[in-house]
Design a protein around this motif. Structure first.
Motif, short mmCIF file in Angstrom:
data_model
loop_
_atom_site.label_atom_id
_atom_site.label_comp_id
_atom_site.label_asym_id
_atom_site.label_seq_id
_atom_site.Cartn_x
_atom_site.Cartn_y
_atom_site.Cartn_z
N ASN A 70 83.60 48.32 21.19
CA ASN A 70 83.70 48.53 19.89
C ASN A 70 82.68 46.47 19.59
O ASN A 70 82.16 46.51 18.53
N SER A 71 83.11 45.40 20.72
CA SER A 71 83.64 44.40 20.29
C SER A 71 82.90 43.81 21.66
O SER A 71 82.64 43.98 22.48
N TYR A 72 81.64 42.36 21.37
CA TYR A 72 80.91 41.99 23.29
C TYR A 72 82.44 41.05 23.64
O TYR A 72 83.44 40.67 22.61
N ALA A 73 81.98 40.68 24.30
CA ALA A 73 83.14 39.95 25.11
C ALA A 73 83.49 38.66 24.26
O ALA A 73 84.38 38.30 24.74
N SER A 74 82.48 37.63 24.10
CA SER A 74 82.34 36.67 23.70
C SER A 74 82.89 37.47 21.76
O SER A 74 83.67 35.90 21.82
N GLU A 75 83.05 37.99 21.22
CA GLU A 75 82.94 38.29 20.25
C GLU A 75 85.09 37.93 20.17
O GLU A 75 85.94 37.37 19.66
N ARG A 76 85.46 38.79 21.08
CA ARG A 76 86.77 39.02 21.75
C ARG A 76 87.55 37.87 21.92
O ARG A 76 89.09 37.55 21.52
N GLU A 77 87.57 37.02 22.86
CA GLU A 77 87.27 36.08 23.66
C GLU A 77 87.84 34.66 21.45
O GLU A 77 88.25 34.06 21.76
N GLU A 78 86.20 34.97 21.02
CA GLU A 78 86.63 34.07 19.76
C GLU A 78 87.70 34.24 18.91
O GLU A 78 88.49 33.83 18.13
N MET A 79 88.02 35.88 18.51
CA MET A 79 88.98 36.16 18.05
C MET A 79 90.54 35.94 18.84
O MET A 79 91.40 35.80 17.40
N ASP A 80 90.45 35.91 19.97
CA ASP A 80 91.79 35.52 20.36
C ASP A 80 92.11 33.78 20.35
O ASP A 80 93.33 34.30 20.48
N LEU A 81 91.11 33.30 20.32
CA LEU A 81 91.26 31.87 20.52
C LEU A 81 91.36 31.79 18.68
O LEU A 81 92.84 30.56 18.28
N GLU A 82 91.27 32.53 18.06
CA GLU A 82 91.31 32.22 16.02
C GLU A 82 92.83 32.26 16.30
O GLU A 82 93.15 31.78 15.26
N MET A 83 93.42 33.67 16.82
CA MET A 83 94.57 33.86 16.87
C MET A 83 95.35 33.22 16.67
O MET A 83 96.39 32.87 16.19
#
Length: 143
Positions: A70-83
């Motif tokens: 449901n999301s791009y790999a770059s978006e998932r990396e950004e969410m992980d960094l934000e978390m």
């Protein structure tokens, strides 16, 4: 019957029919290319398999659209960094062992229940962690 069909099929109508078939084939090839590129951008493992699945006309494209990440790999990396950043920010705070209220790193007592949560340097009166043997602010040895 064949005679009637040949009479109906004028050269202009045949050209429109061939153009329509060409349009459908081009649209299909573009959908296969879209699935291949989109699966790679979304980090689907293995992305080339989605390209193969899309070779099944219409069904492969619909299956991909339903099952893709449901999301791009770059978006998932950004969410992980934000978390991770939020967890790090929350680690700067602590909790009162008695009432559970969030306390800041430089608090000596809990502002709600007045429980002592950190030691204080006898010389400079700065808050100290329990495991420190020396005050990092004034070099006073703690007993």
């Amino acid at each position: 019957m064949s005679k009637y069909i040949q009479e109906l099929m004028s050269p202009q109508l045949m050209m429109v029919f061939y153009l329509f078939i060409g349009f459908v084939v081009a649209l299909y090839l573009l959908s296969v290319i879209y699935v291949f590129i989109d699966a790679k951008r979304r980090g689907a493992e293995p992305f080339w398999l989605w390209g193969i699945v899309s070779f099944i006309p219409a069904v492969g494209l619909i299956a991909y659209l339903a099952l893709r990440p449901n999301s791009y790999a770059s978006e998932r990396e950004e969410m992980d960094l934000e978390m991770a950043l939020r967890e790090r920010q929350l680690a700067a705070y602590g909790a009162c062992p008695k009432c559970g209220t969030t306390i800041e790193k430089d608090f000596v007592v809990c502002p709600v229940c007045n429980t002592q949560v950190r030691n204080v340097c006898p010389s400079c009166r700065k808050p100290l962690d329990a495991h420190w043997k020396v005050c990092p602010y004034c070099r006073t040895h703690i007993q």
